[in-house]
Design a protein around this motif. Structure first.
Motif, PDB file in Angstrom:
ATOM      1  N   ILE A  96       0.874  -1.173   0.000  1.00  0.00           N
ATOM      2  CA  ILE A  96       0.000   0.000   0.000  1.00  0.00           C
ATOM      3  C   ILE A  96       0.912   1.224   0.000  1.00  0.00           C
ATOM      4  O   ILE A  96       1.628   1.488   0.976  1.00  0.00           O
ATOM      5  CB  ILE A  96      -0.949   0.007   1.213  1.00  0.00           C
ATOM      6  N   PHE A  97       0.927   1.916  -1.113  1.00  0.00           N
ATOM      7  CA  PHE A  97       1.825   3.046  -1.278  1.00  0.00           C
ATOM      8  C   PHE A  97       1.365   4.246  -0.454  1.00  0.00           C
ATOM      9  O   PHE A  97       0.192   4.339  -0.056  1.00  0.00           O
ATOM     10  CB  PHE A  97       1.927   3.432  -2.751  1.00  0.00           C
ATOM     11  N   GLY A  98       2.293   5.164  -0.222  1.00  0.00           N
ATOM     12  CA  GLY A  98       1.966   6.391   0.484  1.00  0.00           C
ATOM     13  C   GLY A  98       1.251   7.377  -0.424  1.00  0.00           C
ATOM     14  O   GLY A  98       0.587   6.991  -1.395  1.00  0.00           O
ATOM     15  N   ASP A  99       1.386   8.637  -0.155  1.00  0.00           N
ATOM     16  CA  ASP A  99       0.734   9.688  -0.933  1.00  0.00           C
ATOM     17  C   ASP A  99       1.154   9.619  -2.396  1.00  0.00           C
ATOM     18  O   ASP A  99       2.273   9.216  -2.720  1.00  0.00           O
ATOM     19  CB  ASP A  99       1.115  11.046  -0.338  1.00  0.00           C
ATOM     20  N   VAL A 100       0.259  10.027  -3.289  1.00  0.00           N
ATOM     21  CA  VAL A 100       0.555   9.955  -4.722  1.00  0.00           C
ATOM     22  C   VAL A 100       1.763  10.815  -5.100  1.00  0.00           C
ATOM     23  O   VAL A 100       2.422  10.556  -6.107  1.00  0.00           O
ATOM     24  CB  VAL A 100      -0.669  10.361  -5.571  1.00  0.00           C
ATOM     25  N   GLU A 101       2.080  11.832  -4.328  1.00  0.00           N
ATOM     26  CA  GLU A 101       3.254  12.644  -4.588  1.00  0.00           C
ATOM     27  C   GLU A 101       4.500  12.121  -3.880  1.00  0.00           C
ATOM     28  O   GLU A 101       5.609  12.517  -4.181  1.00  0.00           O
ATOM     29  CB  GLU A 101       3.005  14.098  -4.150  1.00  0.00           C
ATOM     30  N   LYS A 102       4.283  11.211  -2.918  1.00  0.00           N
ATOM     31  CA  LYS A 102       5.396  10.638  -2.162  1.00  0.00           C
ATOM     32  C   LYS A 102       5.035   9.184  -1.832  1.00  0.00           C
ATOM     33  O   LYS A 102       4.649   8.862  -0.713  1.00  0.00           O
ATOM     34  CB  LYS A 102       5.654  11.447  -0.887  1.00  0.00           C
ATOM     35  N   PRO A 103       5.163   8.290  -2.825  1.00  0.00           N
ATOM     36  CA  PRO A 103       4.700   6.918  -2.626  1.00  0.00           C
ATOM     37  C   PRO A 103       5.511   6.130  -1.616  1.00  0.00           C
ATOM     38  O   PRO A 103       4.993   5.169  -1.035  1.00  0.00           O
ATOM     39  CB  PRO A 103       4.820   6.307  -4.022  1.00  0.00           C
ATOM     40  N   PHE A 104       6.770   6.512  -1.407  1.00  0.00           N
ATOM     41  CA  PHE A 104       7.592   5.828  -0.408  1.00  0.00           C
ATOM     42  C   PHE A 104       7.945   6.805   0.713  1.00  0.00           C
ATOM     43  O   PHE A 104       8.151   7.997   0.455  1.00  0.00           O
ATOM     44  CB  PHE A 104       8.863   5.261  -1.043  1.00  0.00           C
ATOM     45  N   PRO A 105       7.999   6.293   1.970  1.00  0.00           N
ATOM     46  CA  PRO A 105       7.849   4.887   2.342  1.00  0.00           C
ATOM     47  C   PRO A 105       6.411   4.411   2.190  1.00  0.00           C
ATOM     48  O   PRO A 105       5.471   5.209   2.268  1.00  0.00           O
ATOM     49  CB  PRO A 105       8.277   4.874   3.815  1.00  0.00           C
ATOM     50  N   ALA A 106       6.268   3.109   1.983  1.00  0.00           N
ATOM     51  CA  ALA A 106       4.949   2.518   1.855  1.00  0.00           C
ATOM     52  C   ALA A 106       4.192   2.625   3.181  1.00  0.00           C
ATOM     53  O   ALA A 106       4.789   2.715   4.258  1.00  0.00           O
ATOM     54  CB  ALA A 106       5.071   1.054   1.436  1.00  0.00           C
ATOM     55  N   ASN A 107       2.884   2.608   3.076  1.00  0.00           N
ATOM     56  CA  ASN A 107       2.030   2.680   4.262  1.00  0.00           C
ATOM     57  C   ASN A 107       2.178   1.385   5.063  1.00  0.00           C
ATOM     58  O   ASN A 107       1.888   0.300   4.545  1.00  0.00           O
ATOM     59  CB  ASN A 107       0.581   2.866   3.824  1.00  0.00           C
ATOM     60  N   PRO A 108       2.631   1.471   6.322  1.00  0.00           N
ATOM     61  CA  PRO A 108       2.813   0.244   7.099  1.00  0.00           C
ATOM     62  C   PRO A 108       1.507  -0.437   7.480  1.00  0.00           C
ATOM     63  O   PRO A 108       1.504  -1.625   7.830  1.00  0.00           O
ATOM     64  CB  PRO A 108       3.561   0.732   8.346  1.00  0.00           C
ATOM     65  N   ASN A 109       0.395   0.288   7.414  1.00  0.00           N
ATOM     66  CA  ASN A 109      -0.904  -0.287   7.735  1.00  0.00           C
ATOM     67  C   ASN A 109      -1.473  -1.004   6.510  1.00  0.00           C
ATOM     68  O   ASN A 109      -2.170  -0.421   5.695  1.00  0.00           O
ATOM     69  CB  ASN A 109      -1.869   0.801   8.207  1.00  0.00           C
ATOM     70  N   GLY A 110      -1.102  -2.250   6.385  1.00  0.00           N
ATOM     71  CA  GLY A 110      -1.595  -3.055   5.267  1.00  0.00           C
ATOM     72  C   GLY A 110      -0.507  -3.583   4.365  1.00  0.00           C
ATOM     73  O   GLY A 110      -0.706  -4.587   3.694  1.00  0.00           O
ATOM     74  N   THR A 111       0.646  -2.904   4.300  1.00  0.00           N
ATOM     75  CA  THR A 111       1.753  -3.422   3.503  1.00  0.00           C
ATOM     76  C   THR A 111       2.312  -4.671   4.165  1.00  0.00           C
ATOM     77  O   THR A 111       2.594  -4.685   5.363  1.00  0.00           O
ATOM     78  CB  THR A 111       2.862  -2.363   3.356  1.00  0.00           C
ATOM     79  N   ASP A 112       2.428  -5.731   3.383  1.00  0.00           N
ATOM     80  CA  ASP A 112       2.927  -7.017   3.898  1.00  0.00           C
ATOM     81  C   ASP A 112       3.741  -7.667   2.794  1.00  0.00           C
ATOM     82  O   ASP A 112       3.221  -8.449   2.004  1.00  0.00           O
ATOM     83  CB  ASP A 112       1.756  -7.913   4.320  1.00  0.00           C
ATOM     84  N   MET A 113       5.028  -7.307   2.727  1.00  0.00           N
ATOM     85  CA  MET A 113       5.917  -7.826   1.689  1.00  0.00           C
ATOM     86  C   MET A 113       7.002  -8.668   2.335  1.00  0.00           C
ATOM     87  O   MET A 113       7.784  -8.168   3.153  1.00  0.00           O
ATOM     88  CB  MET A 113       6.559  -6.675   0.913  1.00  0.00           C
ATOM     89  N   VAL A 114       7.026  -9.957   1.980  1.00  0.00           N
ATOM     90  CA  VAL A 114       8.041 -10.864   2.520  1.00  0.00           C
ATOM     91  C   VAL A 114       8.650 -11.648   1.366  1.00  0.00           C
ATOM     92  O   VAL A 114       8.182 -11.597   0.222  1.00  0.00           O
ATOM     93  CB  VAL A 114       7.437 -11.818   3.574  1.00  0.00           C
ATOM     94  N   GLY A 115       9.695 -12.411   1.666  1.00  0.00           N
ATOM     95  CA  GLY A 115      10.404 -13.159   0.641  1.00  0.00           C
ATOM     96  C   GLY A 115       9.673 -14.408   0.210  1.00  0.00           C
ATOM     97  O   GLY A 115       8.694 -14.847   0.837  1.00  0.00           O
TER      98      GLY A 115
END
Length: 305
Positions: A96-115
């Motif tokens: 879940i990306f951050g603001d459209v003008e500042k997509p990173f860092p990603a939103n920690p509420n919902g982002t779940d990226m693992v290997g």
């Protein structure tokens, strides 16, 4: 491609899913016991395959906890009804990306990226007969959420599944996903003939009109096995359309909460309705043993056995 109706049909029940449906129907199972019991009821109603996610027992939100998967697996395998177990491997690829003008860092509420290894660790521990492989990255109609499955991630996960002896069910949300799946089989990452689920009407994947559906069907190699589903009110029409096009059927609360207008469904009721649709078309419902023979699956003992 001319239509050739499938006369020997298996039904998959997608029991609970990972969407935010837990508070929209009291029939959506949350705990491992509820998920397993709902899967068992679906099997008794005629489902040869049950496709399972797990959820936090308290909140109902989707989870990747290994203990929850192990409990669901053991409860289903210890049941007094036979069924093919299909566990999701789609979790762990959410951004879940951050603001459209500042997509990173990603939103920690919902982002779940693992290997890759962590995404399939529950598959390694539980060894279901089937597990899903979402064969592409896709935008969902949920603000800045992206389901992320890079070519490298899919190749790594696919090789692990193949080495485990678990058959991937390729989840295809658009024709490009089928193109990639065919490449994975050609490269030997996945064994052929493959198993495919055509996912229709999931925003923003393939729309659920029949022209698009037939474009999807026509991109499935003739020796592969496919099922299809539509969402909501189109769940039962797609049961009929898939059989007519030569495929199999998926129903369940992951994709649709309603039996009819104003009546919330259980998984067993949706399977029973699908059995009626299929049999009224003149096809035969096949059970788990025939599915294992058709797909080359091996039934497993309970995890604790």
């Amino acid at each position: 491609m001319p239509l050739q109706m499938n006369r020997d049909v298996f039904i998959t029940c997608a029991v609970t899913g990972s969407g935010s449906t837990q508070d929209r129907s009291h029939h959506v199972p949350r705990s491992p016991e509820q998920i397993a019991n709902s899967a068992i009821d679906a099997a008794k109603a005629g489902a040869a395959v049950v496709h399972c996610h797990v959820r936090d027992p308290e909140t109902g939100v989707p989870s990747r906890r290994l203990d929850l998967y192990r409990e669901v697996t053991d409860r289903i395998r210890a049941a007094d009804v036979d069924v093919v177990l299909n566990l999701t491997a789609g979790m762990g690829g959410d951004i879940i990306f951050g603001d459209v003008e500042k997509p990173f860092p990603a939103n920690p509420n919902g982002t779940d990226m693992v290997g890759a290894s962590e995404r399939v660790e529950h598959i390694r521990q539980c060894l279901p007969e089937i597990c899903t492989l979402d064969c592409g990255t896709m935008n969902f109609a949920e603000a800045d959420y992206v389901m992320t499955n890079t070519p490298g991630m899919l190749e790594a996960m696919g090789r692990m599944m193949t080495e485990m002896g678990v058959k991937p069910e390729i989840e295809a949300f658009d024709t490009g996903h089928l193109w990639h799946a065919k490449t994975l089989v050609e490269q030997g990452v996945l064994a052929g003939p493959a198993l495919v689920q055509l996912c229709m009407g999931v925003p923003w994947g393939a729309p659920d009109d029949l022209n698009t559906f037939m474009a999807m069907v026509n991109n499935v190699p003739s020796d592969w096995t496919f099922s299809a589903f539509g969402l909501g009110r189109n769940q039962m029409p797609y049961a009929a359309a898939s059989v007519l096009a030569g495929g199999n059927v998926r129903v369940g609360l992951e994709d649709n909460l309603w039996l009819e207008k104003g009546v919330k469904a259980t998984n067993a009721q949706l399977v029973e309705r699908a059995v009626t649709v299929v049999e009224n078309m003149g096809a035969r419902i096949i059970g788990p043993e025939e599915v294992r023979k058709k797909l080359g699956l091996t039934k497993r003992a309970p995890v604790g056995a």
